[in-house]
Write a protein that holds these residues in place. Sequence first.
Motif, PDB file in Angstrom:
ATOM      1  N   PHE A  49       4.180   3.525   6.685  1.00  0.00           N
ATOM      2  CA  PHE A  49       4.646   4.723   5.996  1.00  0.00           C
ATOM      3  C   PHE A  49       5.894   5.282   6.673  1.00  0.00           C
ATOM      4  O   PHE A  49       6.861   5.685   6.007  1.00  0.00           O
ATOM      5  CB  PHE A  49       3.545   5.788   5.968  1.00  0.00           C
ATOM      6  N   ALA A  50       5.887   5.302   8.009  1.00  0.00           N
ATOM      7  CA  ALA A  50       7.031   5.836   8.744  1.00  0.00           C
ATOM      8  C   ALA A  50       8.282   5.005   8.487  1.00  0.00           C
ATOM      9  O   ALA A  50       9.386   5.549   8.329  1.00  0.00           O
ATOM     10  CB  ALA A  50       6.716   5.882  10.235  1.00  0.00           C
ATOM     11  N   LYS A  51       8.139   3.684   8.429  1.00  0.00           N
ATOM     12  CA  LYS A  51       9.278   2.817   8.156  1.00  0.00           C
ATOM     13  C   LYS A  51       9.865   3.086   6.770  1.00  0.00           C
ATOM     14  O   LYS A  51      11.059   2.897   6.546  1.00  0.00           O
ATOM     15  CB  LYS A  51       8.855   1.347   8.264  1.00  0.00           C
ATOM     16  N   ALA A  52       9.009   3.524   5.847  1.00  0.00           N
ATOM     17  CA  ALA A  52       9.466   3.853   4.493  1.00  0.00           C
ATOM     18  C   ALA A  52       9.973   5.288   4.398  1.00  0.00           C
ATOM     19  O   ALA A  52      10.344   5.745   3.309  1.00  0.00           O
ATOM     20  CB  ALA A  52       8.339   3.631   3.494  1.00  0.00           C
ATOM     21  N   GLY A  53       9.989   5.992   5.534  1.00  0.00           N
ATOM     22  CA  GLY A  53      10.467   7.367   5.545  1.00  0.00           C
ATOM     23  C   GLY A  53       9.497   8.356   4.947  1.00  0.00           C
ATOM     24  O   GLY A  53       9.909   9.412   4.447  1.00  0.00           O
ATOM     25  N   ARG A  54       8.216   8.035   5.027  1.00  0.00           N
ATOM     26  CA  ARG A  54       7.204   8.894   4.426  1.00  0.00           C
ATOM     27  C   ARG A  54       6.055   9.110   5.400  1.00  0.00           C
ATOM     28  O   ARG A  54       5.901   8.364   6.374  1.00  0.00           O
ATOM     29  CB  ARG A  54       6.651   8.257   3.140  1.00  0.00           C
ATOM     30  N   GLU A  55       5.224  10.107   5.114  1.00  0.00           N
ATOM     31  CA  GLU A  55       3.970  10.302   5.823  1.00  0.00           C
ATOM     32  C   GLU A  55       2.814  10.001   4.886  1.00  0.00           C
ATOM     33  O   GLU A  55       2.907  10.225   3.680  1.00  0.00           O
ATOM     34  CB  GLU A  55       3.845  11.743   6.332  1.00  0.00           C
ATOM     35  N   ARG A  56       1.735   9.476   5.441  1.00  0.00           N
ATOM     36  CA  ARG A  56       0.552   9.209   4.630  1.00  0.00           C
ATOM     37  C   ARG A  56      -0.049  10.527   4.148  1.00  0.00           C
ATOM     38  O   ARG A  56      -0.350  11.408   4.939  1.00  0.00           O
ATOM     39  CB  ARG A  56      -0.462   8.410   5.453  1.00  0.00           C
ATOM     40  N   ARG A  57      -0.215  10.637   2.838  1.00  0.00           N
ATOM     41  CA  ARG A  57      -0.770  11.859   2.268  1.00  0.00           C
ATOM     42  C   ARG A  57      -2.236  12.037   2.645  1.00  0.00           C
ATOM     43  O   ARG A  57      -2.955  11.064   2.890  1.00  0.00           O
ATOM     44  CB  ARG A  57      -0.657  11.848   0.735  1.00  0.00           C
ATOM     45  N   LYS A  58      -2.701  13.266   2.602  1.00  0.00           N
ATOM     46  CA  LYS A  58      -4.097  13.536   2.918  1.00  0.00           C
ATOM     47  C   LYS A  58      -5.041  12.927   1.890  1.00  0.00           C
ATOM     48  O   LYS A  58      -6.188  12.612   2.204  1.00  0.00           O
ATOM     49  CB  LYS A  58      -4.325  15.047   3.018  1.00  0.00           C
ATOM     50  N   ASP A  59      -4.564  12.764   0.643  1.00  0.00           N
ATOM     51  CA  ASP A  59      -5.421  12.202  -0.393  1.00  0.00           C
ATOM     52  C   ASP A  59      -5.328  10.681  -0.473  1.00  0.00           C
ATOM     53  O   ASP A  59      -5.941  10.066  -1.355  1.00  0.00           O
ATOM     54  CB  ASP A  59      -5.107  12.813  -1.755  1.00  0.00           C
ATOM     55  N   PHE A  60      -4.577  10.056   0.431  1.00  0.00           N
ATOM     56  CA  PHE A  60      -4.531   8.592   0.507  1.00  0.00           C
ATOM     57  C   PHE A  60      -5.815   8.128   1.190  1.00  0.00           C
ATOM     58  O   PHE A  60      -6.088   8.465   2.337  1.00  0.00           O
ATOM     59  CB  PHE A  60      -3.307   8.146   1.309  1.00  0.00           C
ATOM     60  N   ALA A  69       0.831  -1.207   0.000  1.00  0.00           N
ATOM     61  CA  ALA A  69       0.000   0.000   0.000  1.00  0.00           C
ATOM     62  C   ALA A  69       0.864   1.255   0.000  1.00  0.00           C
ATOM     63  O   ALA A  69       0.556   2.239  -0.682  1.00  0.00           O
ATOM     64  CB  ALA A  69      -0.926  -0.007   1.213  1.00  0.00           C
ATOM     65  N   VAL A  70       1.956   1.233   0.756  1.00  0.00           N
ATOM     66  CA  VAL A  70       2.858   2.380   0.794  1.00  0.00           C
ATOM     67  C   VAL A  70       3.511   2.582  -0.563  1.00  0.00           C
ATOM     68  O   VAL A  70       3.634   3.708  -1.055  1.00  0.00           O
ATOM     69  CB  VAL A  70       3.930   2.179   1.882  1.00  0.00           C
ATOM     70  N   ARG A  71       3.911   1.489  -1.199  1.00  0.00           N
ATOM     71  CA  ARG A  71       4.642   1.579  -2.466  1.00  0.00           C
ATOM     72  C   ARG A  71       3.747   1.925  -3.641  1.00  0.00           C
ATOM     73  O   ARG A  71       4.104   2.779  -4.468  1.00  0.00           O
ATOM     74  CB  ARG A  71       5.355   0.253  -2.737  1.00  0.00           C
ATOM     75  N   PHE A  72       2.593   1.288  -3.731  1.00  0.00           N
ATOM     76  CA  PHE A  72       1.759   1.423  -4.926  1.00  0.00           C
ATOM     77  C   PHE A  72       0.441   2.163  -4.697  1.00  0.00           C
ATOM     78  O   PHE A  72      -0.184   2.608  -5.665  1.00  0.00           O
ATOM     79  CB  PHE A  72       1.397   0.029  -5.477  1.00  0.00           C
ATOM     80  N   GLY A  73       0.006   2.275  -3.463  1.00  0.00           N
ATOM     81  CA  GLY A  73      -1.388   2.598  -3.207  1.00  0.00           C
ATOM     82  C   GLY A  73      -1.766   4.067  -3.238  1.00  0.00           C
ATOM     83  O   GLY A  73      -1.027   4.937  -2.785  1.00  0.00           O
ATOM     84  N   ALA A  74      -2.966   4.308  -3.763  1.00  0.00           N
ATOM     85  CA  ALA A  74      -3.652   5.585  -3.588  1.00  0.00           C
ATOM     86  C   ALA A  74      -4.635   5.474  -2.431  1.00  0.00           C
ATOM     87  O   ALA A  74      -5.356   6.420  -2.122  1.00  0.00           O
ATOM     88  CB  ALA A  74      -4.402   5.966  -4.858  1.00  0.00           C
ATOM     89  N   GLY A  75      -4.666   4.282  -1.795  1.00  0.00           N
ATOM     90  CA  GLY A  75      -5.555   4.043  -0.680  1.00  0.00           C
ATOM     91  C   GLY A  75      -5.403   2.623  -0.186  1.00  0.00           C
ATOM     92  O   GLY A  75      -4.693   1.799  -0.777  1.00  0.00           O
TER      93      GLY A  75
END
Length: 289
Positions: free
Chosen positions: A225-236, A197-203
């Motif tokens: 998401f945190a483990k991937a060094g990212r934050e979940r976007r608001k549009d996810f 989901a983190v890699r490919f997902g829009a949701g």
Amino acid sequence: MKIGVFSTFMSPLATPEMIRDFGRHAEDIGLDSIWMGEHVVLFDKNTFGYPGSKDGRIPVPEGGGLLDVVATFGFLAAATSKLRLGTGVALVPQRNPLYTAKEICTLDWLTNGRIDFGIGVGWNKEEVEACGYGWEDRGARCDEFLEVMQRLWTEPVVDFAGKWVTFEACRLDPKPIQKPHVPIIVGGYAEPALRRAVRFGAGWYGFNRDPAGTKDMIRRLDEAFAKAGRERRKDFQIIITPPATMPVDAMQEYAGLGVDRLVLNLGSQRPERIRERMAEMERLVKSAA
């Protein structure tokens, strides 16, 4: 919070007239979307039971079966003009990725961008193997197939050399209407599904999740998401199908958890039950507005 309906249409109850009328009624009462599950064949004996029922069997009518998702969505698209159509979920690792990419982007083209591509790796070992693929490596194969589809949807000419797919100077047209491509909504609860989901997902799509289970999965998703060094976007998007037994008047709780789309299970496709369930969903649409 938007409200949709999950209905895996099954013969003999799901006639062309029933599906057409159902789609138009869903649109008329303000539903956001219709979602369909997928199984191409069923088996009398399975290694693992269906996780959505107590007895481990898919509740298919005697002598009936599940309608194909792509064909049914094409039919529904012609009967509606606003409803989104979502696969819940397409079993990517048992599908040919080039055919799947073509089918989904064609649906997106013909619906003017009303398709959500919900995906998962599947639970039915016999079905995966009958489609000609291995069971144990289906997660890795799913990731490779998704990469193939994303590139075919977004690049004019694609070279690809993977474990399962290899081609050179490949073109797929038309491209999807939606940009950068058809939204990929990832289903599943294991850690690999969250990484996917983190890699490919829009949701992310959770099926049969109560509020407590939904809250826990959102926490785990944010950790991924945190483990991937990212934050979940608001549009996810967080998309949930609640338990079928959950009272409709208790479903506003999901909005407080940050759920973007609630996809209620239709359940029985007998006419009298459809009327009752659609009336319940209409009340929920009005209260969520």
